[in-house]
Design a protein around this motif. Structure first.
Motif, PDB file in Angstrom:
ATOM      1  N   SER A 245       8.075   2.089   5.155  1.00  0.00           N
ATOM      2  CA  SER A 245       9.278   2.838   4.766  1.00  0.00           C
ATOM      3  C   SER A 245       8.846   4.141   4.105  1.00  0.00           C
ATOM      4  N   ARG A 246       9.644   5.189   4.291  1.00  0.00           N
ATOM      5  CA  ARG A 246       9.340   6.491   3.693  1.00  0.00           C
ATOM      6  C   ARG A 246      10.329   6.752   2.566  1.00  0.00           C
ATOM      7  N   THR A 247       9.828   6.973   1.357  1.00  0.00           N
ATOM      8  CA  THR A 247      10.698   7.185   0.203  1.00  0.00           C
ATOM      9  C   THR A 247      10.811   8.658  -0.190  1.00  0.00           C
ATOM     10  N   ASP A 248       9.847   9.479   0.183  1.00  0.00           N
ATOM     11  CA  ASP A 248       9.876  10.916  -0.088  1.00  0.00           C
ATOM     12  C   ASP A 248       9.465  11.647   1.185  1.00  0.00           C
ATOM     13  N   CYS A 249      10.035  12.838   1.395  1.00  0.00           N
ATOM     14  CA  CYS A 249       9.754  13.568   2.631  1.00  0.00           C
ATOM     15  C   CYS A 249       9.714  15.068   2.352  1.00  0.00           C
ATOM     16  N   LEU A 250       8.587  15.705   2.688  1.00  0.00           N
ATOM     17  CA  LEU A 250       8.445  17.149   2.492  1.00  0.00           C
ATOM     18  C   LEU A 250       9.493  17.932   3.272  1.00  0.00           C
ATOM     19  N   ALA A 251       9.782  17.487   4.478  1.00  0.00           N
ATOM     20  CA  ALA A 251      10.738  18.206   5.322  1.00  0.00           C
ATOM     21  C   ALA A 251      12.148  18.175   4.760  1.00  0.00           C
ATOM     22  N   LYS A 252      12.418  17.232   3.834  1.00  0.00           N
ATOM     23  CA  LYS A 252      13.748  17.131   3.214  1.00  0.00           C
ATOM     24  C   LYS A 252      13.779  17.716   1.804  1.00  0.00           C
TER      25      LYS A 252
ATOM     26  N   ASP B  36      11.359  17.257  -0.663  1.00  0.00           N
ATOM     27  CA  ASP B  36      10.542  16.581  -1.675  1.00  0.00           C
ATOM     28  C   ASP B  36       9.173  17.250  -1.769  1.00  0.00           C
ATOM     29  N   LYS B  37       8.429  16.930  -2.810  1.00  0.00           N
ATOM     30  CA  LYS B  37       7.138  17.571  -3.026  1.00  0.00           C
ATOM     31  C   LYS B  37       6.004  16.889  -2.272  1.00  0.00           C
ATOM     32  N   LYS B  38       6.293  15.771  -1.627  1.00  0.00           N
ATOM     33  CA  LYS B  38       5.285  15.024  -0.879  1.00  0.00           C
ATOM     34  C   LYS B  38       5.990  14.037   0.034  1.00  0.00           C
ATOM     35  N   CYS B  39       5.232  13.508   0.990  1.00  0.00           N
ATOM     36  CA  CYS B  39       5.726  12.412   1.809  1.00  0.00           C
ATOM     37  C   CYS B  39       5.075  11.132   1.287  1.00  0.00           C
ATOM     38  N   VAL B  40       5.885  10.124   1.024  1.00  0.00           N
ATOM     39  CA  VAL B  40       5.369   8.864   0.489  1.00  0.00           C
ATOM     40  C   VAL B  40       5.789   7.719   1.422  1.00  0.00           C
ATOM     41  N   TYR B  41       4.792   6.967   1.858  1.00  0.00           N
ATOM     42  CA  TYR B  41       5.038   5.822   2.747  1.00  0.00           C
ATOM     43  C   TYR B  41       4.638   4.540   2.023  1.00  0.00           C
TER      44      TYR B  41
ATOM     45  N   HIS C 144      13.811  14.191  14.242  1.00  0.00           N
ATOM     46  CA  HIS C 144      13.235  13.127  15.065  1.00  0.00           C
ATOM     47  C   HIS C 144      11.710  13.132  14.971  1.00  0.00           C
ATOM     48  N   ALA C 145      11.124  14.286  14.632  1.00  0.00           N
ATOM     49  CA  ALA C 145       9.667  14.356  14.461  1.00  0.00           C
ATOM     50  C   ALA C 145       9.220  13.429  13.333  1.00  0.00           C
ATOM     51  N   CYS C 146       9.990  13.399  12.245  1.00  0.00           N
ATOM     52  CA  CYS C 146       9.675  12.507  11.119  1.00  0.00           C
ATOM     53  C   CYS C 146       9.860  11.049  11.510  1.00  0.00           C
ATOM     54  N   ASN C 147      10.911  10.760  12.284  1.00  0.00           N
ATOM     55  CA  ASN C 147      11.139   9.388  12.732  1.00  0.00           C
ATOM     56  C   ASN C 147       9.986   8.897  13.598  1.00  0.00           C
ATOM     57  N   CYS C 148       9.484   9.799  14.437  1.00  0.00           N
ATOM     58  CA  CYS C 148       8.377   9.427  15.318  1.00  0.00           C
ATOM     59  C   CYS C 148       7.106   9.159  14.516  1.00  0.00           C
ATOM     60  N   GLU C 149       6.881   9.932  13.455  1.00  0.00           N
ATOM     61  CA  GLU C 149       5.706   9.693  12.622  1.00  0.00           C
ATOM     62  C   GLU C 149       5.806   8.325  11.946  1.00  0.00           C
ATOM     63  N   LEU C 150       6.987   8.004  11.445  1.00  0.00           N
ATOM     64  CA  LEU C 150       7.200   6.696  10.812  1.00  0.00           C
ATOM     65  C   LEU C 150       6.940   5.574  11.818  1.00  0.00           C
ATOM     66  N   ASN C 151       7.471   5.713  13.034  1.00  0.00           N
ATOM     67  CA  ASN C 151       7.267   4.701  14.066  1.00  0.00           C
ATOM     68  C   ASN C 151       5.797   4.607  14.469  1.00  0.00           C
TER      69      ASN C 151
ATOM     70  N   TYR D 140       0.859  -1.179   0.000  1.00  0.00           N
ATOM     71  CA  TYR D 140       0.000   0.000   0.000  1.00  0.00           C
ATOM     72  C   TYR D 140       0.899   1.233   0.000  1.00  0.00           C
ATOM     73  N   VAL D 141       0.433   2.289  -0.643  1.00  0.00           N
ATOM     74  CA  VAL D 141       1.197   3.539  -0.705  1.00  0.00           C
ATOM     75  C   VAL D 141       0.330   4.655  -0.136  1.00  0.00           C
ATOM     76  N   LEU D 142       0.816   5.270   0.943  1.00  0.00           N
ATOM     77  CA  LEU D 142       0.153   6.413   1.555  1.00  0.00           C
ATOM     78  C   LEU D 142       0.935   7.671   1.184  1.00  0.00           C
ATOM     79  N   THR D 143       0.258   8.633   0.587  1.00  0.00           N
ATOM     80  CA  THR D 143       0.920   9.868   0.148  1.00  0.00           C
ATOM     81  C   THR D 143       0.324  11.066   0.868  1.00  0.00           C
TER      82      THR D 143
END
Length: 208
Positions: free
Chosen positions: A189-196, A198-203, A171-178, A153-156
């Motif tokens: 797993s997160r392949t894209d991250c707005l905070a880094k 990227d144009k979106k966060c993709v899980y 660490h805020a992003c790590n906590c969201e992943l956990n 499944y892909v959550l965007t």
């Protein structure tokens, strides 16, 4: 051009009510210098969009009149600098107690969110959990969508309300992943991250 002028007039009405608290149609007409009919048209649109609301009051002279005020939803219309305050407070905490204490704060938030949302995941299969998580994130302003691709499944997320904070405190992003892994009871797993940047966060979510 007319649409832009109309929008500008409605912006002025919002600003005027914001600074005055409440205004009648006549007060708006006098201050804007346009016809009462035009003001009522703008008011009708603002009421339709749930940006203003009214109640009828008795005036010292003449008939009762509608008095307009901003709705609760209208507060989102005005600029807010919550992230600046949050960053300032976190910087103060980091200065007083060090980065581990800031990370501990994010860990505590993750635990709180886990307790808040775990009931929505109970007795659901993975697909329904992903759908529920997407709904939760949408309610929190993340503009989330999900889909199933083959065996995952892909959550965007197209928006991140805490991106300014997450950009400084990863660490805020790590906590969201956990948090997602705990709620879904799946491998995430997160392949894209707005905070880094990227144009979106993709899980990407796979069954364990």
């Amino acid at each position: 051009m007319k649409d832009e002028l109309d929008l500008s007039t409605r912006n002025k009405i919002m600003q005027m009510i914001k600074t005055s608290g409440e205004l009648t149609t006549k007060e708006l007409t006098d201050q804007l210098g346009i016809t009462g009919m035009a003001v009522r048209r703008h008011i009708s649109i603002l009421e339709r969009d749930n940006l203003i609301e009214s109640n009828t009051v008795k005036l010292p002279m003449g008939r009762p009149a509608a008095v307009y005020r901003l709705s609760a939803e209208a507060e989102d219309y005005f600029p807010k600098n919550y992230h600046t305050v949050a960053l300032d407070l976190l910087a103060e905490l980091e200065g007083e107690a060090g980065e581990p204490m800031v990370n501990h704060l994010f860990d505590r938030r993750k635990t709180t969110l886990m307790h808040r949302y775990e009931g929505k995941m109970r007795d659901k299969d993975l697909e329904r959990k992903v759908a529920a998580l997407s709904e939760i994130q949408n309610e929190n302003g993340y503009m989330a969508t999900w889909e199933k691709n083959d065996d995952e499944y892909v959550l965007t997320e197209y928006n991140c309300p805490i991106s300014q904070v997450a950009n400084k405190y990863n660490h805020a992003c790590n906590c969201e992943l956990n948090l997602f892994e705990s709620l879904l009871e799946a491998d995430v797993s997160r392949t894209d991250c707005l905070a880094k940047g990227d144009k979106k966060c993709v899980y990407r979510i796979r069954p364990r």
